[in-house]
Design an enzyme around this catalytic site. Structure first.
Site, short mmCIF file in Angstrom:
data_model
loop_
_atom_site.label_atom_id
_atom_site.label_comp_id
_atom_site.label_asym_id
_atom_site.label_seq_id
_atom_site.Cartn_x
_atom_site.Cartn_y
_atom_site.Cartn_z
N TYR A 1 0.86 -1.19 0.00
CA TYR A 1 0.00 0.00 0.00
C TYR A 1 0.89 1.24 0.00
O TYR A 1 1.92 1.27 0.69
CB TYR A 1 -0.90 0.03 1.24
CG TYR A 1 -2.03 -0.97 1.22
CD1 TYR A 1 -3.05 -0.87 0.28
CD2 TYR A 1 -2.08 -2.01 2.13
CE1 TYR A 1 -4.09 -1.78 0.25
CE2 TYR A 1 -3.11 -2.93 2.12
CZ TYR A 1 -4.12 -2.81 1.17
OH TYR A 1 -5.15 -3.73 1.15
N ASP B 1 -6.55 7.27 5.36
CA ASP B 1 -5.35 6.93 4.58
C ASP B 1 -5.21 7.80 3.35
O ASP B 1 -4.09 8.01 2.86
CB ASP B 1 -5.40 5.46 4.13
CG ASP B 1 -4.66 4.54 5.09
OD1 ASP B 1 -3.83 5.05 5.86
OD2 ASP B 1 -4.90 3.34 5.06
N GLU C 1 -3.59 -0.40 -3.55
CA GLU C 1 -4.91 0.25 -3.55
C GLU C 1 -5.36 0.73 -4.92
O GLU C 1 -6.53 1.14 -5.06
CB GLU C 1 -4.95 1.40 -2.55
CG GLU C 1 -4.17 2.65 -2.94
CD GLU C 1 -2.71 2.62 -2.51
OE1 GLU C 1 -2.04 3.66 -2.62
OE2 GLU C 1 -2.23 1.53 -2.08
N HIS D 1 -0.73 4.93 -0.87
CA HIS D 1 -1.56 6.09 -0.49
C HIS D 1 -0.77 7.39 -0.65
O HIS D 1 -0.57 8.15 0.30
CB HIS D 1 -2.07 5.95 0.95
CG HIS D 1 -2.88 4.72 1.19
ND1 HIS D 1 -4.14 4.54 0.65
CD2 HIS D 1 -2.62 3.60 1.93
CE1 HIS D 1 -4.62 3.36 1.03
NE2 HIS D 1 -3.72 2.77 1.79
#
Length: 375
Positions: A94, A270, A118, A96
């Protein structure tokens, strides 16, 4: 390929990039795996479990980063981890990036190929590597909200399910996607009065069918957000724009108009959060109060149930991870448009438009389409 798994170092983060079962899959495909010592110990995966699965154990994260061709993590790399990445290395985790200019600049400087869980897609326009953590976070949001509604924990003293003769608490879920659906399931299971807001009429029809009319479905407008947030005991922010900064749907005036002791849980934190008053918190210090409203904005909520989350995440990430290892990152990305959508940074170029839209002006970024960057 030599695949590396460092121990997560974010506050109260106990998940791990690969389970021993996933390591065994990589080993069965002929790959070597190096795992930092104690990487999975907190959730019951010992170094001996990893050795039995075919991994070797490294004493430090520095050793993992120095040796591995691909790094598999859970959370976004912290600054010292970013500085250990190098050109020719693949990072699979991930990211972000949209609300995180520091990480973005460091990943650009590293020259590494950085793939974000993501933003990987599927044939149904879903986000298959985000979905399992969204399921966990959606369910946890109501657990957390119910806990902080207790008077001793700063809330109004409201039991979401009520009791005979006392009305149940009111739960507002903003966003009817994976997070929102799972939050609504949990809230309904506790006996709460649940309303879901969404801007998609087809999705609202689906939700009405899923819940057999037991949940109120309301088209999301400024007026609806204002009305239903003022009445709610718990508001769950469950809105996502893939890879982009979350829209601010509850502003400071909405928060101020809520009941004293109400709780808001921002699952979108996030990506910057969907409440104007949100700021990221940790499992160590999860809440703060603004205008008598308790805010729960933990940026790694699924880390609180790290064993369940790790297994669920590995179930989703493993096929793509194997493709990256089997073919090499460049070929795997070019062969699969959905995995290609996960590419955010490659050899100093930003390849995901929503990141450039969010940070381009402040950092002077330009967008390079992923396929063009690879070729």
């Amino acid at each position: 390929m030599l695949v590396g798994v460092p121990k997560e170092i974010k506050n109260h983060e106990y998940r791990v990039g690969l389970t021993p079962a996933a390591v065994k899959e990589f080993a069965a495909h002929g790959h070597n795996i190096v795992v930092e010592t104690q990487a999975g110990a907190a959730i019951g995966f010992s170094d001996d479990d990893y050795i039995a699965a075919g991994a070797t154990i490294a004493s430090t994260a520095q050793q993992v980063f120095a040796e591995a061709e691909m790094i598999v993590k859970v959370k976004e790399p912290q600054p010292n981890e970013c500085k250990m990445l190098r050109k020719g290395q693949t990072l699979y985790t991930y990211l972000h990036l949209a609300p995180d200019p520091v990480q973005t600049e460091l990943l650009i400087a590293s020259g590494a190929t950085c793939i974000a869980y993501e933003t990987v897609t599927d044939d149904r326009n879903g986000l298959p590597l985000l979905a399992p953590m969204s399921e966990v976070a959606g369910r946890m949001s109501v657990q957390a909200g119910a806990h902080y509604l207790e008077k001793a924990n700063g809330g109004s003293g409201t039991l979401l399910g009520g009791v005979p003769g006392v009305a149940p608490g009111k739960v507002l879920v903003i966003g009817g996607g994976v997070v929102g659906t799972n939050a609504a399931k949990m809230a309904l299971g506790l006996g709460a009065d649940v309303t879901i807001l969404d801007r998609s009429l087809p999705r609202l029809r689906q939700l009405d069918d899923i819940f057999n009319g037991q949940v109120k479905t309301v088209f999301s407008t400024v007026d609806a957000i204002e009305q239903y947030s003022a009445e709610a005991d718990l508001v769950v922010g469950a809105v996502l724009i893939p890879g982009a900064t979350a829209p601010k749907l509850l502003n400071a005036a909405h928060i101020k108009a809520m009941k004293p002791g109400a709780v808001v849980v921002d699952v979108a934190i996030d990506q910057g959060g969907c409440f104007e008053t949100s700021k990221a918190t940790t499992h160590q210090d999860p809440v703060y109060v603004v205008d008598d409203v308790v805010h729960y904005c933990v940026a790694n909520m699924p880390g609180g149930v790290a064993r369940t989350s790790t297994i669920a995440l590995n179930n989703a990430t493993l096929p793509f991870g194997l493709a990256l290892a089997n073919k090499g990152a460049k070929q795997a990305l070019l062969d699969d448009k959905h995995l290609l959508n996960g590419l955010n940074v490659h050899e100093g170029k930003v390849t995901y438009k929503a990141v450039v839209d969010a940070l381009g002006e402040s950092l002077g970024l330009t967008y390079t389409p992923a396929e063009e960057a690879l070729k």
